[in-house]
Structure formats: structure tokens, C-alpha cells
Design an enzyme around this catalytic site. Sequence first.
Site, short mmCIF file in Angstrom:
data_model
loop_
_atom_site.label_atom_id
_atom_site.label_comp_id
_atom_site.label_asym_id
_atom_site.label_seq_id
_atom_site.Cartn_x
_atom_site.Cartn_y
_atom_site.Cartn_z
N LYS A 7 -115.95 -20.31 -5.16
CA LYS A 7 -115.83 -19.58 -3.88
C LYS A 7 -116.41 -18.16 -3.99
CE LYS A 7 -111.28 -19.97 -3.60
NZ LYS A 7 -111.00 -20.69 -4.87
N ARG A 41 -104.35 -19.71 1.97
CA ARG A 41 -104.04 -20.58 0.84
C ARG A 41 -102.81 -21.43 1.10
NH1 ARG A 41 -106.64 -17.44 -3.51
NH2 ARG A 41 -106.41 -18.43 -5.52
N ARG A 97 -114.93 -18.50 -17.99
CA ARG A 97 -115.31 -17.47 -17.03
C ARG A 97 -114.99 -16.06 -17.58
NH1 ARG A 97 -113.62 -18.01 -10.79
NH2 ARG A 97 -111.48 -17.57 -11.41
N ARG A 141 -101.92 -22.66 -11.76
CA ARG A 141 -102.73 -22.37 -10.56
C ARG A 141 -103.28 -23.65 -9.95
NH1 ARG A 141 -106.94 -18.47 -12.87
NH2 ARG A 141 -107.87 -18.42 -10.80
N ARG A 191 -109.72 -12.90 -17.21
CA ARG A 191 -108.63 -12.45 -16.34
C ARG A 191 -107.27 -12.79 -16.96
NH1 ARG A 191 -110.37 -14.66 -10.48
NH2 ARG A 191 -108.20 -15.30 -10.57
P1 AMP Z 1 -108.04 -15.74 -6.87
O1 AMP Z 1 -108.86 -14.66 -7.47
O2 AMP Z 1 -108.43 -16.07 -5.47
O3 AMP Z 1 -107.99 -16.97 -7.75
O4 AMP Z 1 -106.54 -15.18 -6.77
C1 AMP Z 1 -105.83 -14.77 -7.93
C2 AMP Z 1 -104.34 -14.80 -7.65
O5 AMP Z 1 -104.03 -13.89 -6.57
C3 AMP Z 1 -103.79 -16.14 -7.21
O6 AMP Z 1 -103.49 -17.00 -8.30
C4 AMP Z 1 -102.53 -15.70 -6.45
O7 AMP Z 1 -101.50 -15.31 -7.34
C5 AMP Z 1 -103.00 -14.43 -5.75
N1 AMP Z 1 -103.59 -14.73 -4.40
C6 AMP Z 1 -104.88 -14.55 -4.02
N2 AMP Z 1 -105.05 -14.90 -2.73
C7 AMP Z 1 -103.84 -15.32 -2.29
C8 AMP Z 1 -103.36 -15.82 -1.05
N3 AMP Z 1 -104.18 -15.99 0.02
N4 AMP Z 1 -102.06 -16.15 -0.96
C9 AMP Z 1 -101.21 -15.98 -2.00
N5 AMP Z 1 -101.59 -15.53 -3.20
C10 AMP Z 1 -102.90 -15.19 -3.36
#
Ligand code: AMP
Length: 214
Positions: free
Chosen positions: A13, A88, A127, A173, A162
Site C-alpha cells: 500500500k 481498517r 523490509r 498484525r 520497524r
Molecule cells: P501500518 O504502517 O499501516 O502497518 O500501521 C502500523 C500500525 O499502526 C498498525 O499495526 C496499527 O497498530 C496502527 N494503525 C495504523 N492505521 C490504523 C488504523 N486505521 N486503525 C487502527 N490502527 C492503525
Amino acid sequence: MRIVLLGAPGAGKGTVAKSLTDFDGSVQISTGDILRNAVKAGSELGMKAKGFMERGELVPDDLIMDIMEVRMKEPDCQKGFLLDGFPRTIPQAEALRKLLEKIGIKLDAVINLDVPTDVILDRLTTRRTCSNPDCQEIYNIKSKPPKADGTCIKCGSPAVQRADETEDAITKRLATYNEKTAPLIDFYEKEGLLKTISSLSSEEIVEQVKAAVK
Ligand code: AMP
């Protein structure tokens, strides 16, 4: 363009969103990046979100909606936006629908990046992400490595793994994605907005997204 990018962690994404912003000036809005920056800055939002993120759990919907209500009303969103990592959950998707109605905007499409689990697992463990909050370029030690000393090609900051890319957090996740986020595929199918793309190449995905929103 006004699109939502759906897909498991590691589906691509962020990479696809970054390429699409170069194409038409739409802004990438990544809730993950916003939250990571808040954690780094030690803000109140960051302190609330940190534990959930490190465990690979979702941050509560009300916190996310507080961020997005403000972010989506900012002037740069008028040219278009690429929502990366939001919504999400079904409640977030419903709140987004209401918010867009309120500000008089329609989504062009919801792009579902469909990537097999073995590919996802391999990508997440290899990554690396630029640690500079203003850059956050994404690397992969096999297919798109940073410089030999581990720094970002664009800005020179260290490219790091990360905190939520440990094996335990990745497993959590992916389970969270299947339970909470995958139901959005059906939600947006019913809204007539869904377009699923199964390609693994980000260049090909970008071309297909452009064709889908023409
Ligand atoms: P990402 O970089 O999109 O994988 O997001 C990293 C982490 O941020 C996720 O594993 C969640 O803990 C939190 N997070 C990001 N976007 C959301 C969302 N829309 N709703 C809830 N938690 C989020």
C-alpha cells in the site's frame, strides 16, 4: 484521485501510494506514518498509540477518527488523496462514509491489493524503512536495498526495521488484518467501489490503479 488502498500489512500500500502521489499530486495519508511520528515525538496521541502498535494490535477507532477528521479537512486533500492503512475496521469505514458525505466528496475506488501470505511474510521480515519522519522511504534488503552502510538513498538517515516487524508482532498484525480489516472487502464490494488487483509488481499495480480511476 480519491482512493482507499486496502490490503494486508506488506501488500504494498505504502509503495503504491507514494508512486501515485508523484503521478497526480494527490496526497498520501498513512495513519501508520502519522502514528509512528506521534510516537517518536512523544505526543499524547503517540503515548496512547504506542503499546497497541508494538503489540501489532489496532489503535482504538475513536483515536483514529479524531486524527482523520482533522487531516481530511486540510486544504491539500482537495487535489485528491490516497488513504493508506485507513479505514481498517467496519466502524472506521462507516465513519469515513459519513465524513465524506459531510464534506461533499465521493471516493473514486477502493483498491484491494491481494497478495499471498508467503509473499507478505517474506516482505515484512526483509523490509527496512527510513527513520527520518519526513522521508520514510521503504526498502527491501533483497529487492530494493538501502545504501551499503544501511542508510537511506534519498536522505541519508538510517533505514531500520520497524518495532512492529518482529515475528510475534507480524503474526499478530496478520491475524488482526484477517479478523478486523478483511471484512472491508465485502463492505466496499457492496458499495460498488471495489477493485481487486493481484499483481505483485508495484509498477503494474500503479498502472492498473490509474486505469481504474480514469
Ligand atoms: P501500518 O504502517 O499501516 O502497518 O500501521 C502500523 C500500525 O499502526 C498498525 O499495526 C496499527 O497498530 C496502527 N494503525 C495504523 N492505521 C490504523 C488504523 N486505521 N486503525 C487502527 N490502527 C492503525
